[in-house]
Design an enzyme around this catalytic site. Structure first.
Site, PDB file in Angstrom:
ATOM      1  N   TYR A 143       0.819  -1.213   0.000  1.00  0.00           N
ATOM      2  CA  TYR A 143       0.000   0.000   0.000  1.00  0.00           C
ATOM      3  C   TYR A 143       0.854   1.264   0.000  1.00  0.00           C
ATOM      4  CZ  TYR A 143      -4.682  -1.903   0.789  1.00  0.00           C
ATOM      5  OH  TYR A 143      -5.899  -2.529   0.655  1.00  0.00           O
ATOM      6  N   LYS A 192       2.871 -15.434   2.769  1.00  0.00           N
ATOM      7  CA  LYS A 192       3.091 -16.182   1.525  1.00  0.00           C
ATOM      8  C   LYS A 192       4.593 -16.467   1.467  1.00  0.00           C
ATOM      9  CE  LYS A 192       1.608 -17.883  -2.425  1.00  0.00           C
ATOM     10  NZ  LYS A 192       0.672 -19.037  -2.514  1.00  0.00           N
ATOM     11  N   ASP A 224      -3.276 -18.195   0.704  1.00  0.00           N
ATOM     12  CA  ASP A 224      -4.281 -18.852  -0.152  1.00  0.00           C
ATOM     13  C   ASP A 224      -5.004 -19.949   0.632  1.00  0.00           C
ATOM     14  OD1 ASP A 224      -1.828 -20.151  -0.087  1.00  0.00           O
ATOM     15  OD2 ASP A 224      -1.944 -20.924  -2.132  1.00  0.00           O
ATOM     16  N   ASP A 248      -6.399  -6.887   4.091  1.00  0.00           N
ATOM     17  CA  ASP A 248      -7.508  -6.210   3.409  1.00  0.00           C
ATOM     18  C   ASP A 248      -8.462  -7.263   2.848  1.00  0.00           C
ATOM     19  OD1 ASP A 248      -8.979  -4.099   2.172  1.00  0.00           O
ATOM     20  OD2 ASP A 248      -8.026  -4.642   0.273  1.00  0.00           O
ATOM     21  N   ASP A 252     -12.295  -8.783   4.620  1.00  0.00           N
ATOM     22  CA  ASP A 252     -13.591  -8.741   3.919  1.00  0.00           C
ATOM     23  C   ASP A 252     -14.219 -10.136   3.906  1.00  0.00           C
ATOM     24  OD1 ASP A 252     -13.456  -6.039   3.274  1.00  0.00           O
ATOM     25  OD2 ASP A 252     -14.140  -6.369   1.210  1.00  0.00           O
TER      26      ASP A 252
HETATM   27  C1  IPM Z   1     -10.425  -1.011   3.827  1.00  0.00           C
HETATM   28  C2  IPM Z   1     -10.649  -0.461   2.439  1.00  0.00           C
HETATM   29  C3  IPM Z   1      -9.472   0.458   2.102  1.00  0.00           C
HETATM   30  C4  IPM Z   1      -8.222  -0.382   2.114  1.00  0.00           C
HETATM   31  C5  IPM Z   1      -9.632   1.192   0.767  1.00  0.00           C
HETATM   32  C6  IPM Z   1     -10.933   1.947   0.687  1.00  0.00           C
HETATM   33  C7  IPM Z   1      -8.470   2.101   0.499  1.00  0.00           C
HETATM   34  O1  IPM Z   1     -10.790  -1.474   1.520  1.00  0.00           O
HETATM   35  O2  IPM Z   1     -10.370  -0.222   4.784  1.00  0.00           O
HETATM   36  O3  IPM Z   1     -10.322  -2.225   3.965  1.00  0.00           O
HETATM   37  O4  IPM Z   1      -7.900  -1.028   1.113  1.00  0.00           O
HETATM   38  O5  IPM Z   1      -7.550  -0.394   3.136  1.00  0.00           O
HETATM   39 MG    MG Z   2     -10.866  -3.405   2.362  1.00  0.00          MG
END
Ligand code: IPM
Ligand code: MG
Length: 359
Positions: A143, A192, A224, A248, A252
């Site tokens: 990032y 990884k 993975d 990240d 999710d």
């Molecule tokens: C998160 C989001 C952010 C990230 C984006 C919006 C930049 O996906 O907070 O997980 O990738 O960190």
């Molecule tokens: Mg995210």
């Protein structure tokens, strides 16, 4: 009298202002009941700041956050700004605020709410007992590494660099071990290491630190495989620690296991007690302004703030109990309602929770 705690409130875009408004009612109610004292200040951030001030993270907003004890954030972003140049994107503001406030650790719990089990796409028996936390490194890795566009032998090329130093790995891993200690004493470190040099450094560092936490059971999982195991045996995980990009993605995935992303809160922390708290969900531009968003994730973010930054465990528990009570009574916003025609509004949900908060 309790010391006054300063909370910077940045509501942001989309449903951000709607859900934050309900969380602020919760702050007020806990002041009345528990005698805590909060001073809130509001700042512009994200797309709305781009529109009004020409930058996603105005200097005065950043300074307001730096002078506060904690930050409550709604959500940022929306299609309106999606085609903007890099500097004028809400996401750039988000990365900027994390870096500027030194928030290297992002904590995202994924908990199954019993009454919402059917909301998940996984079978209830697979989910049974799932209660995990993803600890994501937040200010390093790909990032924040050098980015390049250049002409190569075969035309235009792009480069994203992934860099980690030992210190960055060590501080996040130690924090994850500490968190694991307060829970089921199980830590999965995700990397990884069969391919990436940064991952090999990560794993070496974890192994060097591990003897300091002999009470915590450690496993190394390749990313993975972890993505797969999260679907196969989610309840076997307790704390998962990983680098920025993997975190990240996995956070999710973990959030959606619960089927209720509108319910999950998160904390971003640095060295001290200071923290930024926000719902895991985004700005949901498709439903913004309709008063139907679920405010529970933001309200639970306040509870997380009470726990992790202020140590107000009594009030945190009271909020969590109130949320549970309202859900158990069958109240649902449309995102989690089986029968959408019975769904209540953002405001109604907020007010029901506020009135259920008791000592
Ligand atoms: C998160 C989001 C952010 C990230 C984006 C919006 C930049 O996906 O907070 O997980 O990738 O960190
Ligand atoms: Mg995210």
């Amino acid at each position: 009298m309790a010391e006054v705690k300063k909370i910077a409130v940045i509501a942001g875009d989309g449903i951000g202002p709607e859900v934050v408004a309900e969380a602020e009612k919760v702050l007020k109610k806990t002041e009345e009941i528990f005698g805590y004292r909060f001073e809130t200040e509001h700042g512009l951030f994200g797309g709305i700041a781009i529109d009004e001030r020409g930058t996603p993270l105005p200097q005065d907003t950043l300074e307001m956050c730096q002078k506060s004890d904690a930050v409550l954030l709604g959500a940022v972003g929306g299609p309106k700004w999606d085609n903007n140049p890099h500097d004028l994107r809400p996401e750039t503001g988000l990365l900027g605020i994390r870096k500027a406030l030194g928030l290297f650790s992002n904590i995202r719990p994924a908990v199954i709410f019993d009454c919402l089990k059917e909301a998940s796409t996984l079978k209830p028996e697979v989910l049974e007992g799932t209660d995990l936390i993803v600890v994501r490194e937040l200010t390093g890795g790909i990032y924040f590494g050098e980015k390049l566009r250049r002409q190569g032998d075969n035309g235009e090329e792009a480069v994203d660099t992934c860099v980690y130093n030992v210190k960055e790995v060590e501080r996040i891993v130690r924090q994850a071990f500490e968190i694991a200690r307060t829970r089921s004493k199980k830590l999965a470190s995700v990397d990884k290491a069969n391919v990436l040099e940064t991952s090999r450094l990560w794993r070496e560092t974890v192994n060097r630190i591990a003897p300091d936490y002999p009470d915590v059971e450690l496993e190394h999982v390749l990313v993975d495989n972890c993505a797969m195991q999260l679907l196969r045996r989610p309840s076997s995980f307790d704390v998962i620690v990983t680098e920025n990009m993997f975190g990240d993605i996995l956070s999710d995935e973990a959030a959606m296991l619960t089927g209720s992303i509108g319910m999950l809160s998160s904390a971003s922390l640095g060295e001290g007690s200071f923290g930024l708290y926000e719902p895991v969900h985004g700005s949901a531009p498709d439903i913004a302004g309709q008063g139907i968003a679920n405010p529970i994730a933001t309200i639970l973010s306040v509870a997380l703030m009470f726990r992790l930054t202020f140590g107000y465990h009594d009030a945190a528990e009271a909020i969590e109990r109130a949320v549970k009570e309202v859900l158990d009574a069958g109240h649902r916003t449309s995102d989690i309602a089986k029968d959408k025609s019975q769904a209540i509004s953002t405001q109604q949900m907020g007010e029901l929770i506020v009135s259920a908060i008791r000592k």
